[in-house]
Write a protein that holds these residues in place. Structure first.
Motif, PDB file in Angstrom:
ATOM      1  N   PHE A 197       0.784  -1.151   0.031  1.00 51.31           N
ATOM      2  CA  PHE A 197      -0.227   0.049   0.069  1.00 51.31           C
ATOM      3  C   PHE A 197       0.912   1.152   0.053  1.00 51.31           C
ATOM      4  CE2 PHE A 197       0.006  -2.088   4.159  1.00 51.31           C
ATOM      5  CZ  PHE A 197       0.749  -1.198   4.850  1.00 51.31           C
ATOM      6  N   LEU A 198       2.247   1.077   0.010  1.00 49.89           N
ATOM      7  CA  LEU A 198       3.107   2.196  -0.138  1.00 49.89           C
ATOM      8  C   LEU A 198       3.616   2.449  -1.525  1.00 49.89           C
ATOM      9  CD1 LEU A 198       5.032   2.207   3.362  1.00 49.89           C
ATOM     10  CD2 LEU A 198       3.094   3.581   2.663  1.00 49.89           C
ATOM     11  N   LEU A 199       4.026   3.573  -1.881  1.00 49.29           N
ATOM     12  CA  LEU A 199       4.592   3.925  -3.241  1.00 49.29           C
ATOM     13  C   LEU A 199       5.824   3.236  -3.452  1.00 49.29           C
ATOM     14  CD1 LEU A 199       3.382   7.291  -3.975  1.00 49.29           C
ATOM     15  CD2 LEU A 199       2.104   5.036  -4.540  1.00 49.29           C
ATOM     16  N   HIS A 200       6.279   2.709  -4.485  1.00 46.60           N
ATOM     17  CA  HIS A 200       7.990   1.953  -4.388  1.00 46.60           C
ATOM     18  C   HIS A 200       8.643   2.449  -5.374  1.00 46.60           C
ATOM     19  CE1 HIS A 200      10.625  -1.079  -5.944  1.00 46.60           C
ATOM     20  NE2 HIS A 200      10.578  -1.403  -4.822  1.00 46.60           N
ATOM     21  N   ARG A 304      -0.182  11.528   1.775  1.00 46.04           N
ATOM     22  CA  ARG A 304      -0.940  10.758   1.003  1.00 46.04           C
ATOM     23  C   ARG A 304      -1.871   9.540   1.516  1.00 46.04           C
ATOM     24  NH1 ARG A 304      -0.692   6.071  -1.937  1.00 46.04           N
ATOM     25  NH2 ARG A 304       0.872   5.055  -0.456  1.00 46.04           N
ATOM     26  N   LEU A 305      -1.211   8.923   2.312  1.00 46.10           N
ATOM     27  CA  LEU A 305      -2.091   7.786   2.789  1.00 46.10           C
ATOM     28  C   LEU A 305      -1.797   7.738   4.488  1.00 46.10           C
ATOM     29  CD1 LEU A 305      -2.482   4.455   1.375  1.00 46.10           C
ATOM     30  CD2 LEU A 305      -1.151   4.469   3.672  1.00 46.10           C
ATOM     31  N   LEU A 306      -2.777   7.418   5.364  1.00 46.75           N
ATOM     32  CA  LEU A 306      -2.652   6.962   6.527  1.00 46.75           C
ATOM     33  C   LEU A 306      -2.898   5.639   6.739  1.00 46.75           C
ATOM     34  CD1 LEU A 306      -4.645  10.336   7.941  1.00 46.75           C
ATOM     35  CD2 LEU A 306      -2.214  10.106   7.573  1.00 46.75           C
ATOM     36  N   ILE A 307      -2.009   4.940   7.785  1.00 47.66           N
ATOM     37  CA  ILE A 307      -2.357   3.573   8.029  1.00 47.66           C
ATOM     38  C   ILE A 307      -2.858   3.610   9.656  1.00 47.66           C
ATOM     39  CG2 ILE A 307      -1.024   1.594   8.711  1.00 47.66           C
ATOM     40  CD1 ILE A 307       1.109   2.101   7.063  1.00 47.66           C
ATOM     41  N   VAL A 308      -4.043   3.303   9.488  1.00 49.19           N
ATOM     42  CA  VAL A 308      -4.945   3.258  10.780  1.00 49.19           C
ATOM     43  C   VAL A 308      -5.441   2.012  11.262  1.00 49.19           C
ATOM     44  CG1 VAL A 308      -6.942   4.399  11.853  1.00 49.19           C
ATOM     45  CG2 VAL A 308      -5.764   5.530   9.591  1.00 49.19           C
ATOM     46  N   GLY A 309      -5.061   1.564  12.668  1.00 47.10           N
ATOM     47  CA  GLY A 309      -5.743   0.537  13.331  1.00 47.10           C
ATOM     48  C   GLY A 309      -6.992   0.663  13.652  1.00 47.10           C
ATOM     49  N   VAL A 344      -6.851   6.156   3.187  1.00 42.04           N
ATOM     50  CA  VAL A 344      -6.828   5.321   4.368  1.00 42.04           C
ATOM     51  C   VAL A 344      -6.581   3.606   4.297  1.00 42.04           C
ATOM     52  CG1 VAL A 344      -7.831   4.372   6.610  1.00 42.04           C
ATOM     53  CG2 VAL A 344      -8.132   6.792   5.604  1.00 42.04           C
ATOM     54  N   HIS A 345      -5.353   3.239   4.787  1.00 42.21           N
ATOM     55  CA  HIS A 345      -5.247   1.816   4.835  1.00 42.21           C
ATOM     56  C   HIS A 345      -5.573   1.329   5.867  1.00 42.21           C
ATOM     57  CE1 HIS A 345      -3.209  -2.098   4.406  1.00 42.21           C
ATOM     58  NE2 HIS A 345      -2.776  -1.841   5.607  1.00 42.21           N
ATOM     59  N   PRO A 372     -12.188   2.126   3.231  1.00 41.58           N
ATOM     60  CA  PRO A 372     -10.743   2.715   2.606  1.00 41.58           C
ATOM     61  C   PRO A 372     -10.052   2.292   1.710  1.00 41.58           C
ATOM     62  CG  PRO A 372     -11.025   0.904   4.569  1.00 41.58           C
ATOM     63  CD  PRO A 372     -12.226   1.185   3.950  1.00 41.58           C
ATOM     64  N   GLU A 373      -9.290   2.961   1.281  1.00 38.01           N
ATOM     65  CA  GLU A 373      -8.595   2.713  -0.134  1.00 38.01           C
ATOM     66  C   GLU A 373      -8.112   0.778  -0.118  1.00 38.01           C
ATOM     67  OE1 GLU A 373      -6.755   3.817  -3.996  1.00 38.01           O
ATOM     68  OE2 GLU A 373      -8.242   4.561  -2.690  1.00 38.01           O
ATOM     69  N   THR A 374      -7.474   0.619   1.116  1.00 34.17           N
ATOM     70  CA  THR A 374      -6.924  -1.084   1.242  1.00 34.17           C
ATOM     71  C   THR A 374      -7.534  -1.260   2.694  1.00 34.17           C
ATOM     72  OG1 THR A 374      -4.916   0.043   1.490  1.00 34.17           O
ATOM     73  CG2 THR A 374      -5.166  -1.046  -0.610  1.00 34.17           C
ATOM     74  N   VAL A 375      -7.514  -2.587   2.796  1.00 36.92           N
ATOM     75  CA  VAL A 375      -7.485  -3.178   4.081  1.00 36.92           C
ATOM     76  C   VAL A 375      -6.517  -4.200   4.555  1.00 36.92           C
ATOM     77  CG1 VAL A 375     -10.016  -2.553   4.353  1.00 36.92           C
ATOM     78  CG2 VAL A 375      -9.166  -4.945   3.517  1.00 36.92           C
ATOM     79  N   GLN A 376      -6.112  -4.612   5.626  1.00 35.67           N
ATOM     80  CA  GLN A 376      -5.226  -5.654   6.038  1.00 35.67           C
ATOM     81  C   GLN A 376      -5.875  -6.270   7.219  1.00 35.67           C
ATOM     82  OE1 GLN A 376      -1.064  -4.819   6.152  1.00 35.67           O
ATOM     83  NE2 GLN A 376      -0.876  -5.882   7.892  1.00 35.67           N
ATOM     84  N   VAL A 377      -6.045  -7.687   7.147  1.00 30.47           N
ATOM     85  CA  VAL A 377      -6.776  -8.377   8.022  1.00 30.47           C
ATOM     86  C   VAL A 377      -5.754  -9.443   8.509  1.00 30.47           C
ATOM     87  CG1 VAL A 377      -8.705  -9.713   8.724  1.00 30.47           C
ATOM     88  CG2 VAL A 377      -8.973  -8.089   6.774  1.00 30.47           C
ATOM     89  N   SER A 378      -5.526  -9.246  10.001  1.00 27.29           N
ATOM     90  CA  SER A 378      -4.532 -10.093  10.625  1.00 27.29           C
ATOM     91  C   SER A 378      -5.455 -11.274  11.599  1.00 27.29           C
ATOM     92  CB  SER A 378      -3.500  -9.436  11.697  1.00 27.29           C
ATOM     93  OG  SER A 378      -2.906  -8.368  10.748  1.00 27.29           O
ATOM     94  N   VAL A 379      -4.708 -12.607  11.860  1.00 31.46           N
ATOM     95  CA  VAL A 379      -5.158 -13.226  12.813  1.00 31.46           C
ATOM     96  C   VAL A 379      -4.598 -12.785  14.073  1.00 31.46           C
ATOM     97  CG1 VAL A 379      -5.254 -15.559  13.775  1.00 31.46           C
ATOM     98  CG2 VAL A 379      -5.657 -15.243  11.633  1.00 31.46           C
TER      99      VAL A 379
END
Length: 492
Positions: A197-200, A304-309, A344-345, A372-379
């Motif tokens: 989700f970050l630019l490379h 540009r983007l915020l990583i939010v829990g 938002v990620h 949000p733009e993207t999601v991340q799901v963790s166990v």
């Protein structure tokens, strides 16, 4: 040790593509390859002449090559993790066989929370550091005896000695640390670092340490960085940005990887005032507390983007984990982000205390509502040293101490009445499917790659990896046997 010891700082090759230890708050092997920078190791590496920082996983450095490199050094500082500890012991054993007089320090949350057990696990470890290790390892390399170094634990006459704790670094001390990015330029290749989700390529470092939030599951504030929020001055941060822009003209964005970047409004506004004239693009971690004025200032300063829990869409679960935020705050925050043009990620966790099949569905619907733009799901993972781990042990929720398979991939290890490990895995797959397999989201992802060949290649590789792990998760959920599925869990 009359002169400075030649020192190797190592983020070890615990597993192939292992994103753990020195840069990751959630150590695991990601099936969509992700690598965070080893920021913690960079500071002492910058203080010792003749040192080298080796970040093995992103640079594809094997264990054999790591052993060979270590033979040229007198002192090794290895950042270990709960997932990689046993593997790290094996590689250090090989180093000691090749060079018996090599001195070895282990650092990181895992040895900090169990220093006695770590030292007794292997005589190859000469000492461990509890907490911030910037100065303890430098002092040892400069010749200071272990008995005189605060914050270290070591063996003496068959006993484990714990020296008094070292105070956390304050603003003046943080300002005196070398710039992490100078060590990156010396020892690392930034093109090897990728986060979907970050630019490379991106470049990451910290503007502060610690987090006053009390989230029960979060590892670093309860161990390495502490709850006391300590900041670098805005001038110091801006100076590193200016220099890094010259060092890495190819970087497409900078990422401020603080525990939480936006804790205090006045500091955010102060940093934004310094960033705006520099005209660069950046992203950061965030909590949902910032108001519209703050978010607008961030966007105008190049954010540009915020990583939010967000963690969960269930109000009671948020209370259970002491999140200090509500679902309503999350809604208002995302609405304001969209109004000012910030992406938002969103991070979510399956299996927090109080989780049921119904709360998983509630969280999925909440994520879709936020969009949000993207999601991340963790166990959920409960690491020693966290309140979540202590509660899991107390309440009998800890099904296993094993958090990963032989490849470093996440395994569920907490189990609740009415929600099994297998149902958590199925819930994760269902979450991703329900969120990403919506036409509007598919189009949002694909359109970014239409005119950018670099992003098109990344999207293809990530899609292949995601579909593979999706199939493996379903096999795990249906068979219910971790042994039958080698790579059942991680973030897509």
């Amino acid at each position: 040790m009359s002169s400075v010891m030649k020192t190797l700082f190592l983020n070890p090759p615990s597993f192939d593509n292992f994103d753990g230890g020195a840069g990751s708050r959630w150590p695991a092997t990601r099936e969509i390859t992700s690598f965070w920078y080893p920021v913690w190791l960079s500071y002492p590496a910058g203080m010792l002449p003749g040192s080298r920082l080796v970040d093995a996983p992103p640079h594809k450095i094997t264990q054999a090559e790591t052993v060979r490199i270590a033979s040229d050094y007198d002192f090794l500082v290895l950042f270990t993790s709960a997932v990689g500890f046993e593997s790290d012991l094996r590689v250090v054993r090989r180093m000691k066989e090749a060079k018996p007089d090599l001195k070895v320090a282990f650092v990181g949350p895992d040895v900090q929370t169990r220093p006695t057990e770590s030292l007794r696990a292997s005589t190859d470890i000469d000492f461990v550091v509890r907490g911030e290790f910037d100065h303890p390892v430098v002092e040892f390399a400069q010749g200071k005896p272990l008995e005189a170094i605060s914050g270290v634990s070591f063996r003496k006459n068959g006993q484990v000695i714990h020296n008094p704790a070292r105070p956390l670094l304050d603003t003046a001390e943080l300002n005196r640390l070398p710039f992490a990015t100078e060590v990156y330029k010396r020892d690392l290749t930034i093109e090897n670092y990728n986060v979907p989700f970050l630019l490379h390529p991106y470049v990451a470092f910290y503007t502060s340490r610690g987090c006053p939030a009390l989230c029960t599951f979060c590892l670093w504030p309860q161990t390495l960085s502490g709850h006391a929020w300590r900041v670098r001055s805005s001038d110091n941060v801006a100076a590193e940005v200016r220099q890094a822009l010259k060092l890495f003209p190819q970087a497409k964005e900078f990422f401020f990887d603080d525990d939480t970047f936006n804790i205090r409004k006045d500091r955010v506004l102060e940093l934004c005032a310094k960033f705006k004239p520099l005209g660069f693009r950046w992203s950061c971690t965030a909590r949902v507390h910032s108001d519209y004025e703050t978010l607008k200032a961030m966007a105008e300063a190049g954010a540009r983007l915020l990583i939010v829990g967000f963690e969960s869409g269930d109000p009671q679960i948020l209370k259970n984990i002491k999140k200090g935020a509500t679902v309503e705050m999350g809604r208002a925050f995302v609405k304001n982000c969209k109004q000012v043009g910030l992406l938002v990620h969103a991070d979510f966790i399956i299996g927090l205390p109080g989780e049921t099949k119904q709360t998983i569905e509630r969280t999925i619907e909440y994520a879709k509502e936020l969009d949000p733009e993207t999601v991340q799901v963790s166990v959920v993972h409960a690491y020693p040293g966290t309140e979540l781990y202590d509660d899991a042990v107390k309440n009998g929720y800890l099904a296993s101490e094993t958090r990963a398979d032989e490849g470093g991939h996440q395994l569920p290890h907490l189990s609740y009445p009415g929600l099994t490990l297998e149902e958590m895995m199925a819930g994760m797959n269902h979450f991703y499917d329900a969120y990403y397999f919506r036409p509007r989201v598919v189009w949002r992802i694909v359109r970014k790659a239409l005119w950018d060949s670099h992003e098109r290649k990344r999207l293809y590789e990530e899609a292949v990896e995601y579909l593979r792990i999706r199939a493996e998760r379903w096999r795990y959920a249906r068979k219910g046997s971790p042994a039958s599925t080698p790579n059942p869990a991680s973030h897509p």
